[in-house]
Each structure stands twice: as structure tokens, then as C-alpha cells.
Design a protein around this motif. Structure first.
Motif, PDB file in Angstrom:
ATOM      1  N   ILE A 180     -35.816   8.189 -11.963  1.00  0.00           N
ATOM      2  CA  ILE A 180     -36.578   9.053 -12.912  1.00  0.00           C
ATOM      3  C   ILE A 180     -37.350   8.328 -13.693  1.00  0.00           C
ATOM      4  O   ILE A 180     -38.806   9.187 -13.985  1.00  0.00           O
ATOM      5  CB  ILE A 180     -34.986   9.460 -13.390  1.00  0.00           C
ATOM      6  N   GLY A 181     -37.151   7.756 -13.907  1.00  0.00           N
ATOM      7  CA  GLY A 181     -37.766   6.984 -14.676  1.00  0.00           C
ATOM      8  C   GLY A 181     -39.739   6.005 -14.380  1.00  0.00           C
ATOM      9  O   GLY A 181     -40.553   6.822 -15.561  1.00  0.00           O
ATOM     10  N   SER A 237     -26.887   3.508  -5.889  1.00  0.00           N
ATOM     11  CA  SER A 237     -27.906   4.681  -6.250  1.00  0.00           C
ATOM     12  C   SER A 237     -27.841   5.171  -7.112  1.00  0.00           C
ATOM     13  O   SER A 237     -29.296   5.812  -7.586  1.00  0.00           O
ATOM     14  CB  SER A 237     -26.692   5.781  -5.454  1.00  0.00           C
ATOM     15  N   LEU A 238     -26.840   4.720  -8.662  1.00  0.00           N
ATOM     16  CA  LEU A 238     -26.936   5.866  -9.733  1.00  0.00           C
ATOM     17  C   LEU A 238     -28.672   5.173 -10.377  1.00  0.00           C
ATOM     18  O   LEU A 238     -29.237   5.373 -10.726  1.00  0.00           O
ATOM     19  CB  LEU A 238     -25.854   5.436 -10.515  1.00  0.00           C
ATOM     20  N   GLY A 239     -28.155   3.906  -9.897  1.00  0.00           N
ATOM     21  CA  GLY A 239     -29.614   2.648 -11.134  1.00  0.00           C
ATOM     22  C   GLY A 239     -30.492   3.264  -9.966  1.00  0.00           C
ATOM     23  O   GLY A 239     -32.269   2.674 -10.593  1.00  0.00           O
ATOM     24  N   GLU A 245     -25.479  15.650  -8.118  1.00  0.00           N
ATOM     25  CA  GLU A 245     -25.918  16.211  -6.762  1.00  0.00           C
ATOM     26  C   GLU A 245     -27.232  15.015  -6.153  1.00  0.00           C
ATOM     27  O   GLU A 245     -27.071  14.936  -4.949  1.00  0.00           O
ATOM     28  CB  GLU A 245     -26.580  17.352  -7.269  1.00  0.00           C
ATOM     29  N   GLN A 246     -27.612  15.090  -7.550  1.00  0.00           N
ATOM     30  CA  GLN A 246     -29.304  13.588  -6.440  1.00  0.00           C
ATOM     31  C   GLN A 246     -28.465  12.331  -6.573  1.00  0.00           C
ATOM     32  O   GLN A 246     -29.095  11.230  -5.301  1.00  0.00           O
ATOM     33  CB  GLN A 246     -30.083  13.498  -8.221  1.00  0.00           C
ATOM     34  N   ARG A 248     -40.705  19.565 -17.021  1.00  0.00           N
ATOM     35  CA  ARG A 248     -40.804  18.900 -14.840  1.00  0.00           C
ATOM     36  C   ARG A 248     -39.859  17.219 -15.363  1.00  0.00           C
ATOM     37  O   ARG A 248     -38.560  17.278 -15.000  1.00  0.00           O
ATOM     38  CB  ARG A 248     -41.928  18.906 -14.243  1.00  0.00           C
ATOM     39  N   SER A 249     -40.611  17.111 -16.948  1.00  0.00           N
ATOM     40  CA  SER A 249     -40.019  16.170 -17.292  1.00  0.00           C
ATOM     41  C   SER A 249     -37.985  15.518 -17.256  1.00  0.00           C
ATOM     42  O   SER A 249     -37.103  14.982 -17.067  1.00  0.00           O
ATOM     43  CB  SER A 249     -40.755  15.122 -17.882  1.00  0.00           C
TER      44      SER A 249
END
Length: 219
Positions: A131-132, A123-125, A64-65, A54-55
């Protein structure tokens, strides 16, 4: 007079059999404890593998995310823009309303463009921040699985010690019968018979003297 040798052999064989049954009971209990531990460790492995997968999957389809995150941020930035207020269309204000609507439309277009650009920029940050956070939760879960794994391994020696006590009754009976078998064997080798070894009628001769001496040691 009943000879002692058959009884001695029967007691010895019974002692061996009882000790065997006790050892088998302990072996089965220890094997069950080891099997249960393998099952537990297997479950821990499955949970850890699933958490690791999962990680790792959090980085799949990153573009896409990012697009989804940009849409989410854009909706948030533009949510407060609102709609243009409604104005009654009368002969006296038709031209004014038309110009105002044009200006508002241009301002709204500019605001939408800026909001979208800002969303794309952030968006990326923002995505990597999410995610972090998710991976931090994954690491916490992996740490918990590792703790349970070590705890289970620490309990196993206690379980094996308890399993080793299984069949203690059989082993005790085997020891008793083995001891009696040894006594009976020594008596039989000395020429004693069954009534003589239990202190019944006495017979003359060296064999009886040897038997009485034997019972003076164990009586």
C-alpha cells in the motif's frame, strides 16, 4: 459643392464601428482563452480527484486484502515442499514405506502449519508495504498533475496577451476613420465643402481661411 458634415459623421460612425468590431474580436479571443484554461483546470481536477480516491481506496476491505496476502505468502513458502517420492510397494518394504509415509505426512503437516503461521504473521506488514508503494506512486502522480496545473496557469497570461491583439486591423481602421472624421468635422464646422477640403476650388470668406489653416496643420 458637397457638404462635409455627412462625410464627417459617416467617418466618425465608421471609426466607432470598426473599433467596436476590434474590441469584440479581442474579447472573444480572451473569452476563448479563459474557457480553454477552465477546461484544462477541470481535467486536472478530475485526474487529481481520481488519484486521491484510488489512494484512499487502498485501505478498503483491509481484512480481505490481508487474507489474500497471507494466501499468497503461504503459497510461496510452501512451494518448495514438493511431494513425497514414490516408492515401489513390495513385500519387503511395505512396513518401512508405510512408516516413512506417516513421518513425511506429519512433517509436511507441521511444515504447512508453520508456513501458514509465518504467512499470517508477515501478511499485514507486507500488505502495508504494498500500500505504501502504491501511495508513493499516487503522490508522484499528484505532484505531476500539480506541475502541469501551474504550467498551464503560467501560460494563460501569454495567451490573454495574444488574444488582446485580435482585431488589431479593425482598431487601426477605426483609428484612421476616426481621425479623418475629426478632421472632416472641424472642416465642416468651419464652413468648408468637400472640394475645398481636398484643395480644389477656393471660396472666399473666413470659413475657407479656417479650412486652409486646418490643413496647414495636417497637410
Amino acid at each position: 459643392m458637397i457638404p462635409l458634415l455627412p462625410l464627417a459623421l459617416a467617418l466618425t460612425a465608421g471609426g466607432i464601428g470598426a473599433n467596436y468590431m476590434g474590441a469584440k474580436a479581442a474579447d472573444r479571443a480572451q473569452a476563448d482563452a479563459m474557457a480553454a484554461e477552465r477546461i484544462r483546470q477541470g481535467r486536472f481536477d478530475q485526474e487529481a480527484d481520481a488519484t486521491n480516491a484510488r489512494s484512499q481506496n487502498r485501505y478498503e476491505n483491509i481484512e480481505e486484502q490481508r487474507g489474500d496476502k497471507a494466501d499468497e505468502l503461504a503459497d510461496m513458502f510452501l512451494a518448495d515442499a514438493g511431494a513425497a517420492p514414490q516408492v515401489l510397494d513390495t513385500p519387503t518394504n511395505t512396513i518401512t514405506v508405510s512408516r516413512t509415509d506417516d513421518e513425511k505426512a506429519k512433517r509436511r503437516e507441521y511444515t504447512d502449519q508453520q508456513g501458514r503461521a509465518r504467512a499470517e504473521l508477515l501478511s499485514l506488514g507486507d500488505l502495508f508495504g504494498d500500500i505504501g508503494v502504491g501511495q508513493a506512486r499516487d503522490m508522484t502522480q499528484l505532484s505531476g498533475i500539480g506541475g502541469m496545473r501551474r504550467g498551464s496557469q503560467g501560460v494563460l497570461p501569454l495567451e490573454l496577451d495574444a488574444a488582446a491583439q485580435k482585431g488589431a486591423g479593425w482598431r487601426l481602421a477605426g483609428d484612421v476613420m476616426g481621425g479623418l472624421g475629426s478632421i472632416a468635422t472641424m472642416g465642416a464646422l468651419g464652413g468648408a465643402s468637400l472640394p475645398g477640403i481636398f484643395g480644389g476650388a477656393k471660396t472666399a470668406g473666413p470659413a475657407l481661411a479656417g479650412t486652409n489653416a486646418l490643413f496647414s496643420l495636417y497637410g
